[in-house]
Design a protein around this motif. Structure first.
Motif, PDB file in Angstrom:
ATOM      1  N   ARG A 364       0.824  -1.210   0.000  1.00 34.30           N
ATOM      2  CA  ARG A 364       0.000   0.000   0.000  1.00 34.30           C
ATOM      3  C   ARG A 364       0.858   1.259   0.000  1.00 34.30           C
ATOM      4  O   ARG A 364       0.544   2.240  -0.683  1.00 34.30           O
ATOM      5  CB  ARG A 364      -0.916  -0.003   1.216  1.00 34.30           C
ATOM      6  CG  ARG A 364      -2.033  -1.035   1.156  1.00 34.30           C
ATOM      7  CD  ARG A 364      -2.816  -1.036   2.453  1.00 34.30           C
ATOM      8  NE  ARG A 364      -3.902  -2.029   2.425  1.00 34.30           N
ATOM      9  CZ  ARG A 364      -4.646  -2.341   3.485  1.00 34.30           C
ATOM     10  NH1 ARG A 364      -4.435  -1.723   4.644  1.00 34.30           N
ATOM     11  NH2 ARG A 364      -5.594  -3.246   3.387  1.00 34.30           N
ATOM     12  N   LYS A 367       2.288   1.802  -3.485  1.00 35.60           N
ATOM     13  CA  LYS A 367       1.226   2.285  -4.367  1.00 35.60           C
ATOM     14  C   LYS A 367       0.917   3.750  -4.091  1.00 35.60           C
ATOM     15  O   LYS A 367       0.701   4.539  -5.025  1.00 35.60           O
ATOM     16  CB  LYS A 367      -0.024   1.424  -4.171  1.00 35.60           C
ATOM     17  CG  LYS A 367      -1.148   1.730  -5.141  1.00 35.60           C
ATOM     18  CD  LYS A 367      -2.307   0.775  -4.919  1.00 35.60           C
ATOM     19  CE  LYS A 367      -3.448   1.079  -5.905  1.00 35.60           C
ATOM     20  NZ  LYS A 367      -4.595   0.150  -5.693  1.00 35.60           N
ATOM     21  N   ARG A 368       0.909   4.126  -2.813  1.00 40.68           N
ATOM     22  CA  ARG A 368       0.641   5.512  -2.439  1.00 40.68           C
ATOM     23  C   ARG A 368       1.753   6.432  -2.941  1.00 40.68           C
ATOM     24  O   ARG A 368       1.496   7.526  -3.468  1.00 40.68           O
ATOM     25  CB  ARG A 368       0.491   5.615  -0.928  1.00 40.68           C
ATOM     26  CG  ARG A 368      -0.112   6.919  -0.451  1.00 40.68           C
ATOM     27  CD  ARG A 368      -0.232   6.934   1.058  1.00 40.68           C
ATOM     28  NE  ARG A 368      -1.054   5.838   1.549  1.00 40.68           N
ATOM     29  CZ  ARG A 368      -0.608   4.821   2.254  1.00 40.68           C
ATOM     30  NH1 ARG A 368       0.679   4.743   2.546  1.00 40.68           N
ATOM     31  NH2 ARG A 368      -1.417   3.871   2.666  1.00 40.68           N
ATOM     32  N   ASN A 370       3.789   5.914  -5.522  1.00 37.85           N
ATOM     33  CA  ASN A 370       3.708   6.014  -6.979  1.00 37.85           C
ATOM     34  C   ASN A 370       2.604   6.959  -7.407  1.00 37.85           C
ATOM     35  O   ASN A 370       2.760   7.720  -8.375  1.00 37.85           O
ATOM     36  CB  ASN A 370       3.481   4.628  -7.583  1.00 37.85           C
ATOM     37  CG  ASN A 370       4.677   3.726  -7.434  1.00 37.85           C
ATOM     38  OD1 ASN A 370       5.806   4.203  -7.330  1.00 37.85           O
ATOM     39  ND2 ASN A 370       4.466   2.422  -7.408  1.00 37.85           N
ATOM     40  N   SER A 371       1.497   6.938  -6.697  1.00 35.07           N
ATOM     41  CA  SER A 371       0.401   7.839  -7.035  1.00 35.07           C
ATOM     42  C   SER A 371       0.791   9.297  -6.808  1.00 35.07           C
ATOM     43  O   SER A 371       0.502  10.177  -7.631  1.00 35.07           O
ATOM     44  CB  SER A 371      -0.831   7.478  -6.205  1.00 35.07           C
ATOM     45  OG  SER A 371      -1.890   8.373  -6.456  1.00 35.07           O
TER      46      SER A 371
END
Length: 497
Positions: A364, A367-368, A370-371
């Motif tokens: 998570r 992913k955070r 990269n966003s």
């Protein structure tokens, strides 16, 4: 003005197609009749159904678990009702005893007969010795994994071996009066419905004690030891000159026998009501039990109703079938398998479900990050102007350069070499116009290489009349007026050479 209020019938008819598709695509796995599934040799229909059930398991957030003796069989602890269970072992080891069934060894009425007390003490010491050396099974570790992932609402167990405690799970014990009931219940992971074999309790004062070598030796010999607390109290009364009541309790395993109340029944009942009212479970696992005890049956019915109200599933994992007619509409599926084998099947089918909480949090976080990085790059593109020509401009320049090479190879006139550059009514940008002018200057010969006598004078009309021996054969007035200015200048230079 048209009326904007629609009736209920017209609203139902005009449900958006997206909503209807969403409801239609969601599989309805709840069953009105108990269905049996096998993981060893399933049919094609059962394979697809198992995948759908496993998919819903992976999406669950709050899971209730009820376990029986079947989850501890692979650890070397016998169950109760099978052909090799405790009841049969009691009858085989004590054939001369007046025991009609092995269940009598777990009934409160056994304390009325000395022979049954002796058999009970010996058998309990053997059972404790086997539970002490046993190791948690894959099913126990699966329950601990649910706790690690934050998905375990509560585990209710009928087992008395306490193997879950070896994995760090918080077990139910005596009521702590210094802590509120809600806080103590919230911290519990496993609720022992039938007591704990790893503790001894007094039949008189209900004080609990840990096992030791002396107590184990006494039970192994077929005797129940006296309660140390009751003996101390009796001694203190004698020293104070008070009348001795003579009631000294006996120590026995702290388990709940048939026909007696649970010593913590009030505490467990309040906790059960909290889980039913506020737990909101969306999945209920029943593992390794044949559901023969009346109190457990009632618990299953109450929890099943709460799970079905949240569109959840009730799944039983056990090797032997249960009575179907009694559980229709309560249990959705029974998976005919050993509990450890089912855990292996689940791990193979949905490996993402078995990731640790640390792995999930790390994924998570990545992913955070990269966003956030992509969002920052988009904002930078909006704020900074492009420093390089766009793709369209780059391709246009490449096409122009290719046309230049072609014209240098064999073209005789600008019209033949670059027909697409000088079309009528063309609208180009300022950069394209400058580029075209540079191309035309490269195609024309330098003025320094020409004969000065052949060049026309820059003085106007009089200079043109003095050069009557020019090499221009065509009339200058015949030049096409539709050609661009740059093309016209290039053509006049070529013809005057």
């Amino acid at each position: 003005m048209p009326c904007l209020i629609l009736s209920q019938e017209s609203f139902d008819e005009k449900v958006p197609s997206s909503l209807s598709k969403r409801v239609a695509n969601r599989p309805d796995l709840k069953t009105s009749k108990l269905r049996h599934l096998s993981i060893t040799e399933p049919s094609e229909k059962d394979k697809e159904l198992l995948k759908q059930v496993n998919k819903q398991i992976s999406k669950s957030r709050k899971i209730l678990v009820l376990t029986g003796a079947g989850i501890s069989c692979n650890a070397g602890i016998p169950d109760f009702r099978s052909s090799s269970g405790c009841y049969e072992l009691v009858k085989q080891e004590y054939p001369d005893a007046a025991i009609r069934s092995g269940q009598e060894m777990f009934d409160i009425s056994l304390f009325r007969e000395e022979q049954k007390i002796c058999i009970f003490a010996t058998f309990m010491e053997k059972l404790y010795s086997s539970a002490r050396v046993a190791q948690p099974t894959r099913t126990h570790r699966f329950i601990a994994h649910l706790k690690n992932r934050g998905k375990l609402l509560r585990c209710y167990t009928q087992n008395i071996d306490g193997l879950e405690e070896n994995l760090g799970l918080e077990m139910s014990s005596e009521r702590d009066c210094d802590t509120s009931m809600a806080n103590q219940w919230r911290n519990l992971d496993v609720v022992q419905l039938h007591g704990d074999l790893n503790r001894l309790s007094c039949t008189q004062c209900f004080k609990t004690f840990n096992w030791n070598r002396g107590l184990s030796r006494c039970l192994r010999s077929g005797q129940l030891p006296s309660c140390p607390r009751c003996e101390d109290s009796s001694t203190q009364r004698s020293l104070m000159g008070k009348r001795n009541t003579g009631s000294i309790g006996l120590l026995r395993p702290n388990i709940v026998l048939y026909g007696e109340n649970h010593p913590s029944c009030e505490f467990i009942t309040q906790g059960l009501n909290l889980d039913i009212a506020r737990g909101r479970p969306d999945l209920f696992f029943i593992m390794g039990t044949s559901l023969k005890v009346d109190g457990v049956k009632k618990l299953v019915r109450n929890f099943s109703k709460q799970v079905h109200d949240r569109n959840g599933l009730v799944v039983l994992i056990n090797k032997t079938r249960i009575g179907d007619c009694n559980w229709h509409g309560i249990i959705d599926y029974q998976i005919l398998s050993d509990c450890d084998a089912w855990v292996d099947h689940l791990k193979e089918d949905i490996p993402e479900f078995f990731k640790t909480q640390q792995q999930v949090e790390k994924a998570r976080q990545l992913k955070r990050e990269n966003s956030i990085l992509r969002k920052r790059q988009r904002e930078e593109r909006k704020l900074t102007p492009p420093s390089t020509p766009s793709r369209k401009k780059a391709t246009a320049q490449k096409s122009v350069k290719s046309e230049i090479h072609k014209s240098n190879d064999g073209a005789s006139t600008p019209e033949d070499s670059c027909p697409t550059l000088f079309t009528k009514g063309e609208r180009t940008s300022q950069e394209s116009v400058l580029l075209k002018l540079q191309i035309e200057d490269q195609k024309s010969e330098p003025l320094s290489l020409l004969d000065a006598s052949s060049l026309p004078s820059l003085g106007g009309d009089n200079s043109m009349s003095n050069h009557t021996d020019t090499t221009i054969e065509d009339d200058p007035t015949d030049i096409d007026e539709d050609l661009p200015i740059s093309s016209y200048s290039t053509l006049s230079r070529k013809q005057t050479v």
